[in-house]
Design a protein around this motif. Structure first.
Motif, PDB file in Angstrom:
ATOM      1  N   ASP A  57       0.829  -1.209   0.000  1.00 17.00           N
ATOM      2  CA  ASP A  57       0.000   0.000   0.000  1.00 17.00           C
ATOM      3  C   ASP A  57       0.862   1.257   0.000  1.00 17.00           C
ATOM      4  OD1 ASP A  57      -2.351  -1.475  -0.024  1.00 17.00           O
ATOM      5  OD2 ASP A  57      -2.484  -1.547   2.163  1.00 17.00           O
TER       6      ASP A  57
ATOM      7  N   LYS B 297       2.057   1.731  -3.554  1.00 14.39           N
ATOM      8  CA  LYS B 297       0.955   2.145  -4.420  1.00 14.39           C
ATOM      9  C   LYS B 297       0.632   3.624  -4.248  1.00 14.39           C
ATOM     10  CE  LYS B 297      -2.577  -0.782  -4.392  1.00 14.39           C
ATOM     11  NZ  LYS B 297      -3.514  -1.801  -3.846  1.00 14.39           N
ATOM     12  N   GLU B 298       0.808   4.130  -3.045  1.00 14.18           N
ATOM     13  CA  GLU B 298       0.509   5.533  -2.778  1.00 14.18           C
ATOM     14  C   GLU B 298       1.667   6.456  -3.137  1.00 14.18           C
ATOM     15  OE1 GLU B 298      -0.630   5.973   1.270  1.00 14.18           O
ATOM     16  OE2 GLU B 298      -2.396   4.666   1.102  1.00 14.18           O
TER      17      GLU B 298
END
Length: 275
Positions: free
Chosen positions: A159, A162-163
């Motif tokens: 995550d 992805k950010e």
């Protein structure tokens, strides 16, 4: 042993001990070829448990190791038989994958605008990931495919990547996660057929890399050749069908099979050299 090797060996033994005493699966970071070789050469009677390795696809170079307590299969009962392969083709997920699906994530990186995208290299992707503060051991193989790439990474960091990963060099990118149920990767390879005097490692190296056996023997002595993740210490090793041979700085191939024996008693073999 060098200090780093001693520390790694102690860490591996401790993970095996924890797995045995606590009855849980314990995991390493992604191990490079040298680190995998250290793992494979630890005497079996020094380990508390067995282990398996996996890097996201059949011929992955960088792999995690999982130390397994005796009831490991029951601990993984939540996974279905659909993850097991129906063939032995390279890239098809093998049974060991069920132990790693909560530890390894597969991320696909793609340019937001194909028309303006640069031709990014493995070094570009690796540099961008490390600029986020990620350690190399948290990343597995990086597979460049056209103007995009697949990256295998520690599950708990997916995550964050992805950010945070929005640009590589001058190219704006998007990052999405591949679902294990739908993910299959078959690496591209060149098919090589030829004859060798025997199935010795140096003979197969000579065929795969179109070089003399004498030149390639130096690579073995320099500790740059690995067979199934184990450091090759002799050019006289006899390679078995389906074995993977990696040469640092040159590439990787698989000895697929022996096809026949010629009248001059040479062996006609099939190799897959990865591109």
């Amino acid at each position: 042993m060098m200090k780093d090797e001693e520390q790694l060996t102690k860490r591996l033994l401790e993970l095996s001990r924890q797995s045995f005493h606590r009855g849980i699966i314990t995991y390493t970071d992604f191990l490079n070829l040298n680190e995998q070789s250290i793992l494979h050469t630890i005497p079996k009677d020094s380990l508390y448990t067995g282990y398996v390795t996996f890097g996201g696809y059949g011929s992955a170079e960088r792999q995690m190791a999982a130390f397994l307590p005796e009831d490991a299969l029951s601990l993984c009962g939540r996974y279905t038989e659909s993850f097991y392969p129906e063939s032995e083709e390279p890239g098809i997920i093998d049974p060991n994958a069920v132990f790693f699906m909560s530890e390894i994530a597969v991320l696909r990186i793609a340019p937001l605008h194909q028309k303006y995208a640069e031709e990014l290299t493995h070094r570009d992707y690796l540099g961008a990931m490390m600029s986020l503060g990620l350690e190399r051991g948290k990343m597995g193989d990086i597979l460049v495919d056209g103007k995009g790439a697949l990256i295998f990474i520690a599950f708990n960091l997916k995550d964050f990547v992805k950010e945070e990963l929005t640009r590589i060099r001058h190219t704006s990118v998007s990052v999405s996660e591949e679902e294990w149920l739908n993910f299959h990767y078959v690496p591209k390879y060149e098919e090589i057929k030829g004859t060798v005097p025997s199935l010795r490692l140096d003979a197969l190296l000579s065929l795969a890399f179109s070089s003399s056996r004498s030149k390639l023997t130096g690579l073995i002595g320099a500790g740059k050749v690995f067979v199934n993740g184990r450091l090759a210490v002799s050019n006289g090793i006899h390679v078995k069908e389906r074995d993977f041979i990696s040469v640092r700085g040159m590439g990787k191939f698989q000895f697929v099979e022996s096809l026949s024996v010629t009248k001059k008693n040479r062996v006609y073999v099939l190799l897959h050299k990865y591109i």
